[in-house]
Design a protein around this motif. Structure first.
Motif, PDB file in Angstrom:
ATOM      1  N   SER A   1       0.822  -1.215   0.000  1.00 50.06           N
ATOM      2  CA  SER A   1       0.000   0.000   0.000  1.00 50.06           C
ATOM      3  C   SER A   1       0.854   1.262   0.000  1.00 50.06           C
ATOM      4  O   SER A   1       0.567   2.218  -0.717  1.00 50.06           O
TER       5      SER A   1
ATOM      6  N   SER B   1     -17.628   4.596  -2.355  1.00 48.45           N
ATOM      7  CA  SER B   1     -17.845   3.979  -3.671  1.00 48.45           C
ATOM      8  C   SER B   1     -18.331   4.989  -4.703  1.00 48.45           C
ATOM      9  O   SER B   1     -18.213   4.754  -5.902  1.00 48.45           O
TER      10      SER B   1
ATOM     11  N   ASN C   1      -7.004   3.073 -11.783  1.00 47.45           N
ATOM     12  CA  ASN C   1      -6.650   1.951 -12.677  1.00 47.45           C
ATOM     13  C   ASN C   1      -5.228   1.474 -12.401  1.00 47.45           C
ATOM     14  O   ASN C   1      -4.943   0.271 -12.432  1.00 47.45           O
TER      15      ASN C   1
ATOM     16  N   ARG D   1      -5.059  -0.273  -8.910  1.00 48.33           N
ATOM     17  CA  ARG D   1      -5.784  -1.562  -8.974  1.00 48.33           C
ATOM     18  C   ARG D   1      -4.946  -2.603  -9.706  1.00 48.33           C
ATOM     19  O   ARG D   1      -4.949  -3.777  -9.346  1.00 48.33           O
TER      20      ARG D   1
ATOM     21  N   GLY E   1     -11.996   0.282  -4.910  1.00 55.19           N
ATOM     22  CA  GLY E   1     -13.215  -0.266  -5.472  1.00 55.19           C
ATOM     23  C   GLY E   1     -13.547  -1.577  -4.787  1.00 55.19           C
ATOM     24  O   GLY E   1     -12.759  -2.521  -4.825  1.00 55.19           O
TER      25      GLY E   1
HETATM   26  P1  TGC Z   1     -19.029   7.381 -14.447  1.00 56.49           P
HETATM   27  O1  TGC Z   1     -20.155   8.299 -14.878  1.00 56.49           O
HETATM   28  O2  TGC Z   1     -19.084   5.951 -14.809  1.00 56.49           O
HETATM   29  O3  TGC Z   1     -17.643   7.963 -14.951  1.00 56.49           O
HETATM   30  C1  TGC Z   1     -17.279   9.327 -14.748  1.00 56.49           C
HETATM   31  C2  TGC Z   1     -16.167   9.626 -15.722  1.00 56.49           C
HETATM   32  O4  TGC Z   1     -15.022   8.799 -15.437  1.00 56.49           O
HETATM   33  C3  TGC Z   1     -14.738   7.943 -16.549  1.00 56.49           C
HETATM   34  N1  TGC Z   1     -14.327   6.635 -15.986  1.00 56.49           N
HETATM   35  C4  TGC Z   1     -13.063   6.254 -15.929  1.00 56.49           C
HETATM   36  N2  TGC Z   1     -11.932   6.834 -16.356  1.00 56.49           N
HETATM   37  C5  TGC Z   1     -10.784   6.190 -16.155  1.00 56.49           C
HETATM   38  N3  TGC Z   1     -10.732   4.992 -15.516  1.00 56.49           N
HETATM   39  C6  TGC Z   1     -11.839   4.373 -15.059  1.00 56.49           C
HETATM   40  N4  TGC Z   1     -11.747   3.205 -14.422  1.00 56.49           N
HETATM   41  C7  TGC Z   1     -13.077   5.005 -15.256  1.00 56.49           C
HETATM   42  N5  TGC Z   1     -14.363   4.694 -14.919  1.00 56.49           N
HETATM   43  C8  TGC Z   1     -15.116   5.710 -15.385  1.00 56.49           C
HETATM   44  C9  TGC Z   1     -16.020   7.892 -17.357  1.00 56.49           C
HETATM   45  O5  TGC Z   1     -15.760   7.575 -18.699  1.00 56.49           O
HETATM   46  C10 TGC Z   1     -16.517   9.301 -17.175  1.00 56.49           C
HETATM   47  O6  TGC Z   1     -15.743  10.149 -18.000  1.00 56.49           O
HETATM   48  P2  TGC Z   1     -16.372  11.506 -18.623  1.00 56.49           P
HETATM   49  O7  TGC Z   1     -15.266  12.053 -19.439  1.00 56.49           O
HETATM   50  O8  TGC Z   1     -17.572  11.061 -19.393  1.00 56.49           O
HETATM   51  O9  TGC Z   1     -16.737  12.374 -17.460  1.00 56.49           O
HETATM   52  O10 TGC Z   1     -18.864   7.565 -12.871  1.00 56.49           O
HETATM   53  P3  TGC Z   1     -19.808   7.110 -11.677  1.00 56.49           P
HETATM   54  O11 TGC Z   1     -19.996   8.304 -10.792  1.00 56.49           O
HETATM   55  O12 TGC Z   1     -21.049   6.438 -12.209  1.00 56.49           O
HETATM   56  O13 TGC Z   1     -18.901   6.064 -10.899  1.00 56.49           O
HETATM   57  C11 TGC Z   1     -18.434   4.897 -11.499  1.00 56.49           C
HETATM   58  C12 TGC Z   1     -17.717   4.013 -10.457  1.00 56.49           C
HETATM   59  C13 TGC Z   1     -18.687   3.525  -9.402  1.00 56.49           C
HETATM   60  C14 TGC Z   1     -17.139   2.831 -11.211  1.00 56.49           C
HETATM   61  C15 TGC Z   1     -16.560   4.809  -9.790  1.00 56.49           C
HETATM   62  O14 TGC Z   1     -17.057   5.868  -9.047  1.00 56.49           O
HETATM   63  C16 TGC Z   1     -15.693   3.961  -8.891  1.00 56.49           C
HETATM   64  O15 TGC Z   1     -14.759   3.307  -9.376  1.00 56.49           O
HETATM   65  N6  TGC Z   1     -15.947   3.926  -7.543  1.00 56.49           N
HETATM   66  C17 TGC Z   1     -15.060   3.269  -6.593  1.00 56.49           C
HETATM   67  C18 TGC Z   1     -14.213   4.307  -5.893  1.00 56.49           C
HETATM   68  C19 TGC Z   1     -12.863   3.779  -5.507  1.00 56.49           C
HETATM   69  O16 TGC Z   1     -12.362   2.806  -6.017  1.00 56.49           O
HETATM   70  N7  TGC Z   1     -12.195   4.505  -4.627  1.00 56.49           N
HETATM   71  C20 TGC Z   1     -10.836   4.188  -4.288  1.00 56.49           C
HETATM   72  C21 TGC Z   1     -10.208   5.329  -3.526  1.00 56.49           C
HETATM   73  S1  TGC Z   1      -8.437   5.296  -3.468  1.00 56.49           S
HETATM   74  C22 TGC Z   1      -8.093   3.973  -2.512  1.00 56.49           C
HETATM   75  O17 TGC Z   1      -8.902   3.210  -2.119  1.00 56.49           O
HETATM   76  C23 TGC Z   1      -6.677   3.784  -2.204  1.00 56.49           C
HETATM   77  S2  TGC Z   1      -6.342   2.364  -1.309  1.00 56.49           S
HETATM   78  C24 TGC Z   1      -4.736   2.650  -1.199  1.00 56.49           C
HETATM   79  C25 TGC Z   1      -3.879   1.513  -0.994  1.00 56.49           C
HETATM   80  O18 TGC Z   1      -3.557   0.763  -1.959  1.00 56.49           O
HETATM   81  O19 TGC Z   1      -3.411   1.459   0.143  1.00 56.49           O
END
Ligand code: TGC
Ligand code: FAD
Length: 390
Positions: free
Chosen positions: A97, A144, A246, A249, A370
């Motif tokens: 991490s 999320s 990305n 992950r 995620g």
């Molecule tokens: P959505 O409307 O689908 O997308 C918004 C905009 O983002 C684009 N997009 C992406 N771009 C790059 N990579 C991806 N994987 C992408 N997924 C979507 C999409 O094309 C769009 O672009 P634009 O230009 O049209 O605006 O967004 P949504 O609000 O419906 O959410 C989608 C969802 C649920 C998949 C996203 O919010 C999500 O992945 N949620 C999970 C959040 C998450 O993973 N948080 C992690 C925080 S950091 C962390 O945990 C660090 S741990 C650290 C460690 O390793 O110790």
């Protein structure tokens, strides 16, 4: 009796990895054996790690932002980066991490979306481990669903003023710089925040039962005033932070295999040594059925990781493919850790063995970057064409 093979040896994994990537992997493995493993149980039990010291050593090792180009970064293949994550997480998810958040989240954000001045100011020091970074996306009410975040940045003359709270931020309390994502009048934007800026504080989150060898913090932004130059100029909208996810992950796809490998190798060694009812535990069919099933899942996960690594190096890796790997490999690693735990009986609950420590860590890994449900929904969207997040 045939000579036992390691689970990944049985799959012939070694031949699928090039010489240069193997050499990098072996260097990281040696570092974990000499520098990390002797201290892991104590760091875990006391929930403290010498983060600054380790960052310097990891910088010298060359793993911080190792797959990025220029600015003191090593510019290795993505596959080599994945293999480094695998070895680090075979030691402890908390150490992976530290490296993920530094390289894949904070450095990547600046490298991909930053100005030339931001890159010059932060990347060389971060690659060397002289400056530690954190990445503030999650909030208490929006994990999320980061698109609804409340943290906001408003213009005041040429300056930006940030207010809000971020939660569960790895490296927060030890960071020199935070990449903070905030709502603005023009979509979500990223800001490079030196952590000594007035109004910024990062209290550590205590009492964690998982990822104990990792610093996790709240970030409080109370009227944090920044110059116009603090904004990441190239990132506009949620795609900015999601592009960084990305990267991290991808590292977890490999890292989870490392934790699972360590559990399985520990369990195999234990069952060969442990005599029960007059013969080794490893010689019972019930034991071998468990070990065989886990070997199959570990090898399949490794093959998937290598496939995704090759796609990333070829520039063809898509975000939903990263979701396939993160979902499968973390879920299976956790299942392997739990099953291995049973094979050690009471010893399975002791910190003398790494298995329950890995299992507890993997509960966090299942949730961060995620949750498994979010990755199921990403895959569901990809195969049905329907979006089911809301
Ligand atoms: P959505 O409307 O689908 O997308 C918004 C905009 O983002 C684009 N997009 C992406 N771009 C790059 N990579 C991806 N994987 C992408 N997924 C979507 C999409 O094309 C769009 O672009 P634009 O230009 O049209 O605006 O967004 P949504 O609000 O419906 O959410 C989608 C969802 C649920 C998949 C996203 O919010 C999500 O992945 N949620 C999970 C959040 C998450 O993973 N948080 C992690 C925080 S950091 C962390 O945990 C660090 S741990 C650290 C460690 O390793 O110790
Ligand atoms: P919630 O979003 O509240 O989810 C709760 C449950 O609801 C989960 O099971 C989830 O899958 C489910 N759920 C959510 N949406 C849906 C839906 N649409 N359909 C069905 N089920 C759904 N964040 C950072 O920004 N930076 C960091 O450095 C960082 N480090 C972390 C370190 C640790 C140790 C931990 C534990 C977390 C860290 N996080 C970090 C935060 C992490 O990314 C979030 O915890 C994660 O994204 C989930 O958010 P949440 O905890 O708010 O859960």
């Amino acid at each position: 009796m045939p000579t036992p093979q390691t689970p990944l040896g049985l799959f012939g994994i070694e031949e699928l990895i090039g010489e240069e990537d193997r050499a990098i992997r072996d260097t990281v493995r040696a570092f974990t054996a000499d520098r990390l493993r002797p201290h892991l149980a104590q760091w875990y039990e006391s929930a403290t790690i010498p983060a600054r010291e380790l960052a310097g050593e990891l910088g010298k090792l060359g793993v911080l932002g190792m797959h990025l180009d220029g600015y003191g970064c090593a510019g290795t293949s993505a596959l080599a980066y994945g293999l480094a994550c695998l070895e680090l997480e075979a030691a402890d998810s908390g150490l992976r991490s530290l490296v993920s958040v530094q390289g894949s989240l904070t450095m990547f954000a600046i490298h991909r979306w930053g100005s030339p001045e931001q890159k010059q100011e932060w990347l060389p020091r971060m690659a060397a481990g002289e400056a530690i970074g954190c990445f503030g996306l999650t909030e208490p009410d929006f994990g999320s669903n980061p698109g609804e975040m409340r943290t906001h940045a408003r213009r005041d003359g040429d300056d930006w003023v940030l207010d809000g709270t971020k939660m569960w931020i790895t490296n927060g309390s030890v960071a020199d710089v935070a990449v903070v994502w905030a709502q603005t009048e023009d979509k979500i934007r990223g800001f490079v925040v030196p952590t000594d800026t007035p109004g910024f504080s990062a209290p550590e989150i205590r009492n964690k039962l998982s990822l104990r060898a990792s610093v996790t913090s709240e970030l409080i932004l109370d009227g944090v005033r920044l110059p116009a130059s603090a904004m990441l100029p190239e990132a506009r909208g949620l795609s900015g932070p999601l592009s960084c996810l990305n990267e991290a992950r991808f590292g977890i796809v490999f890292g989870a295999i490392g934790a699972a490998r360590d559990c399985l190798e520990t369990a195999i060694a234990y069952t060969r040594d442990r005599d029960i009812f007059g013969k080794p535990l490893a010689a019972y069919q019930a034991t071998q059925l468990k070990l065989a099933d886990m070997t199959v899942e570990l090898g399949k996960g490794m093959l998937l990781a290598l496939h995704l690594g090759n796609r990333k190096d070829a520039g063809t890796l898509r975000p939903e493919q990263v979701s396939l790997g993160k979902l499968n490999n973390v879920r299976e690693a956790l299942a392997i850790a739990r099953e291995c735990r049973t094979l050690l009986g009471a010893n399975g609950i002791s910190l003398e063995y790494p298995i329950l420590r890995h299992a507890a860590n993997l509960e966090s890994v299942l949730t961060y970057e995620g949750t498994s449900e979010i990755h199921q929904l990403v895959i569901g969207q990809a195969v049905t064409g329907h979006t089911a997040f809301r």
